[in-house]
Design an enzyme around this catalytic site. Structure first.
Site, PDB file in Angstrom:
ATOM      1  NE  ARG A   1       9.100   1.436  10.930  1.00 21.30           N
ATOM      2  CZ  ARG A   1       8.014   1.821  11.591  1.00 21.30           C
ATOM      3  NH1 ARG A   1       7.075   2.541  10.989  1.00 21.30           N
ATOM      4  NH2 ARG A   1       7.846   1.495  12.864  1.00 21.30           N
TER       5      ARG A   1
ATOM      6  CG  HIS B   1       7.141   7.963  10.678  1.00 22.65           C
ATOM      7  ND1 HIS B   1       8.198   7.108  10.564  1.00 22.65           N
ATOM      8  CD2 HIS B   1       6.162   7.243  11.311  1.00 22.65           C
ATOM      9  CE1 HIS B   1       7.904   5.938  11.102  1.00 22.65           C
ATOM     10  NE2 HIS B   1       6.658   6.002  11.563  1.00 22.65           N
TER      11      HIS B   1
HETATM   12  P1  NDP Z   1       1.454  -7.126  12.195  1.00 21.40           P
HETATM   13  O1  NDP Z   1       2.621  -7.879  12.705  1.00 21.40           O
HETATM   14  O2  NDP Z   1       0.150  -7.235  12.892  1.00 21.40           O
HETATM   15  O3  NDP Z   1       1.187  -7.538  10.672  1.00 21.40           O
HETATM   16  C1  NDP Z   1       2.199  -7.678   9.748  1.00 21.40           C
HETATM   17  C2  NDP Z   1       1.613  -8.209   8.446  1.00 21.40           C
HETATM   18  O4  NDP Z   1       2.658  -8.248   7.469  1.00 21.40           O
HETATM   19  C3  NDP Z   1       1.048  -9.621   8.583  1.00 21.40           C
HETATM   20  O5  NDP Z   1      -0.080  -9.749   7.756  1.00 21.40           O
HETATM   21  C4  NDP Z   1       2.201 -10.467   8.048  1.00 21.40           C
HETATM   22  O6  NDP Z   1       1.815 -11.705   7.489  1.00 21.40           O
HETATM   23  C5  NDP Z   1       2.717  -9.567   6.943  1.00 21.40           C
HETATM   24  N1  NDP Z   1       4.096  -9.927   6.578  1.00 21.40           N
HETATM   25  C6  NDP Z   1       5.205  -9.858   7.354  1.00 21.40           C
HETATM   26  N2  NDP Z   1       6.282 -10.289   6.672  1.00 21.40           N
HETATM   27  C7  NDP Z   1       5.849 -10.643   5.454  1.00 21.40           C
HETATM   28  C8  NDP Z   1       6.477 -11.160   4.296  1.00 21.40           C
HETATM   29  N3  NDP Z   1       7.786 -11.418   4.244  1.00 21.40           N
HETATM   30  N4  NDP Z   1       5.716 -11.407   3.208  1.00 21.40           N
HETATM   31  C9  NDP Z   1       4.377 -11.175   3.247  1.00 21.40           C
HETATM   32  N5  NDP Z   1       3.707 -10.680   4.311  1.00 21.40           N
HETATM   33  C10 NDP Z   1       4.443 -10.412   5.397  1.00 21.40           C
HETATM   34  O7  NDP Z   1       1.924  -5.606  12.094  1.00 21.40           O
HETATM   35  P2  NDP Z   1       1.012  -4.290  12.187  1.00 21.40           P
HETATM   36  O8  NDP Z   1      -0.115  -4.421  11.236  1.00 21.40           O
HETATM   37  O9  NDP Z   1       0.711  -3.957  13.598  1.00 21.40           O
HETATM   38  O10 NDP Z   1       2.068  -3.184  11.669  1.00 21.40           O
HETATM   39  C11 NDP Z   1       2.629  -3.241  10.391  1.00 21.40           C
HETATM   40  C12 NDP Z   1       3.690  -2.168  10.234  1.00 21.40           C
HETATM   41  O11 NDP Z   1       3.090  -0.888  10.105  1.00 21.40           O
HETATM   42  C13 NDP Z   1       4.655  -1.972  11.396  1.00 21.40           C
HETATM   43  O12 NDP Z   1       5.640  -2.962  11.437  1.00 21.40           O
HETATM   44  C14 NDP Z   1       5.234  -0.611  11.075  1.00 21.40           C
HETATM   45  O13 NDP Z   1       6.354  -0.748  10.212  1.00 21.40           O
HETATM   46  C15 NDP Z   1       4.109   0.079  10.306  1.00 21.40           C
HETATM   47  N6  NDP Z   1       3.572   1.202  11.078  1.00 21.40           N
HETATM   48  C16 NDP Z   1       3.636   2.445  10.543  1.00 21.40           C
HETATM   49  C17 NDP Z   1       3.157   3.529  11.226  1.00 21.40           C
HETATM   50  C18 NDP Z   1       3.204   4.879  10.639  1.00 21.40           C
HETATM   51  O14 NDP Z   1       3.011   5.861  11.372  1.00 21.40           O
HETATM   52  N7  NDP Z   1       3.437   5.023   9.360  1.00 21.40           N
HETATM   53  C19 NDP Z   1       2.575   3.387  12.561  1.00 21.40           C
HETATM   54  C20 NDP Z   1       2.528   2.046  13.024  1.00 21.40           C
HETATM   55  C21 NDP Z   1       3.018   1.005  12.310  1.00 21.40           C
HETATM   56  P3  NDP Z   1       1.177 -12.876   8.399  1.00 21.40           P
HETATM   57  O15 NDP Z   1      -0.214 -12.386   8.712  1.00 21.40           O
HETATM   58  O16 NDP Z   1       1.176 -14.042   7.513  1.00 21.40           O
HETATM   59  O17 NDP Z   1       2.044 -13.000   9.611  1.00 21.40           O
HETATM   60  C1  OXD Z   2       5.180   2.810  14.921  1.00 22.42           C
HETATM   61  C2  OXD Z   2       5.333   4.036  14.168  1.00 22.42           C
HETATM   62  O1  OXD Z   2       5.821   1.803  14.606  1.00 22.42           O
HETATM   63  O2  OXD Z   2       4.981   5.105  14.680  1.00 22.42           O
HETATM   64  O3  OXD Z   2       4.379   2.798  15.874  1.00 22.42           O
HETATM   65  O4  OXD Z   2       5.760   4.005  13.017  1.00 22.42           O
END
Ligand code: NDP
Ligand code: OXD
Length: 300
Positions: A215, A263
């Site tokens: 983000r 995005h």
């Molecule tokens: P998940 O919830 O599956 O994974 C999140 C990861 O981030 C986990 O490994 C988690 O750790 C880690 N994490 C969260 N908080 C912290 C922290 N404070 N310190 C260290 N590690 C942390 O999410 P997704 O992989 O499905 O998605 C990730 C993000 O990708 C979404 O939230 C969104 O913002 C972004 N996204 C962007 C898109 C785009 O088009 N650019 C599209 C879709 C998503 P742990 O494994 O220990 O819980």
């Molecule tokens: C999502 C995105 O969160 O598109 O799916 O960023």
């Protein structure tokens, strides 16, 4: 047969396609597309990107909330009644699209596309040193659904990938300081906001690349510009910015070492997205745990 009503609030074309799918493929579900919501007391499930203010107060029989995207930071979590489970979107289309986008960004940085674009504009034909992927260490901030899928694909291309997450044992400093390309695929929470800042850039090997697919709020934009100006960061590929669309006149537009996409890293795919939503509604109807259940205290 009892009908379970799902109210959808989001991009209209997708909503219409989802409503058709639900009507044709299920006998017991009905998907209504906001603002044509009918009797709000009939709504049992809400699938939304950003619901209008005050909507939750008008849905007395709501049982669960689904984000139509992978992230939930766009939602005001405090406005969602605490007893309602909230799930993010987990569907293979997002995973496949974002994996391809991250590979594109890492490959572009590894294979010097920023320098070659500049050379092309200046009509310069000059080879830069060619290094194999094995010589380019990738650091993955966030190793959840999307970070781990991207890491797997990059590993398959020959890049050594090290991940960092909340639950990993390796330290943030150890991963960042050994990243020739640093990728952010974290959710945006109070803990991760501004994580791509001057302190993080100072840890990177000089000239490293930065990729942000998380983000815009993860990146301190002024710190990136300073790190690019000093040469500490070589180039950046960004799919997300603090303000979207990026405002007119913003310094990123014309920056020759910042590469932007609007995005589009991943977009919830129409067919696989509705299949995932219906499957999650069915889990709830059977009394099972939702896939992608959000822990509201953690914020993801
Ligand atoms: P998940 O919830 O599956 O994974 C999140 C990861 O981030 C986990 O490994 C988690 O750790 C880690 N994490 C969260 N908080 C912290 C922290 N404070 N310190 C260290 N590690 C942390 O999410 P997704 O992989 O499905 O998605 C990730 C993000 O990708 C979404 O939230 C969104 O913002 C972004 N996204 C962007 C898109 C785009 O088009 N650019 C599209 C879709 C998503 P742990 O494994 O220990 O819980
Ligand atoms: C999502 C995105 O969160 O598109 O799916 O960023």
């Amino acid at each position: 047969l009892r009908r379970h009503v799902v109210l959808y609030v989001g991009a209209e074309a997708r909503g219409r396609a989802w409503a058709r799918f639900v009507a044709e493929e299920t006998g017991d579900l009905e998907l209504r597309v906001w603002p044509e919501a009918g009797d709000l007391a009939e709504v049992a499930y809400l699938a939304a990107w950003i619901p209008p203010a005050g909507l939750f107060g008008k849905l007395p029989n709501l049982k669960a909330v689904f984000s139509v995207g992978a992230g939930v930071d766009q939602l005001d979590l405090a406005a969602i009644p605490a007893h309602l489970p909230l799930a993010r979107m987990i569907e293979p289309g997002i995973e496949a699209c974002l994996t391809a986008w991250v590979c594109m960004a890492v490959l572009a940085l590894h294979r010097d596309l920023p320098a070659y674009v500049a050379q092309q504009r200046a009509e310069v034909w000059r080879a830069l040193p060619v290094r194999p992927p094995a010589a380019c260490r990738v650091g993955m901030l966030g190793t959840g659904r999307l970070g781990s899928a991207a890491a797997k694909a990059l590993t398959g291309l020959g890049f050594p990938v090290r991940g960092w997450s909340r639950s990993s044992e390796v330290s943030f400093e150890a991963v960042v300081s050994a990243s020739d390309v640093l990728v952010c695929l974290l959710p945006l929470t109070a803990q991760t906001r501004g994580i791509l800042d001057a302190r993080t850039f100072a840890l990177l090997p000089r000239g490293a690349g930065v990729v942000n697919a998380g983000r815009g709020g993860h990146l301190v934009e002024a710190d990136l510009r300073a790190a690019l100006a000093s040469g500490q960061v070589g180039a950046a590929v960004l799919d997300v910015t603090a303000e979207e669309p990026l405002p007119a006149g913003h310094a990123f537009w014309g920056h020759e070492r910042i590469f932007l996409t609007p995005h589009v890293g991943a977009v919830t795919q129409t067919e696989t997205g509705i299949a995932a939503l219906v499957a999650n509604v069915r889990r709830h109807l059977r009394g099972e745990a939702l896939e992608g259940l959000v822990d509201r205290d953690r914020g993801y």
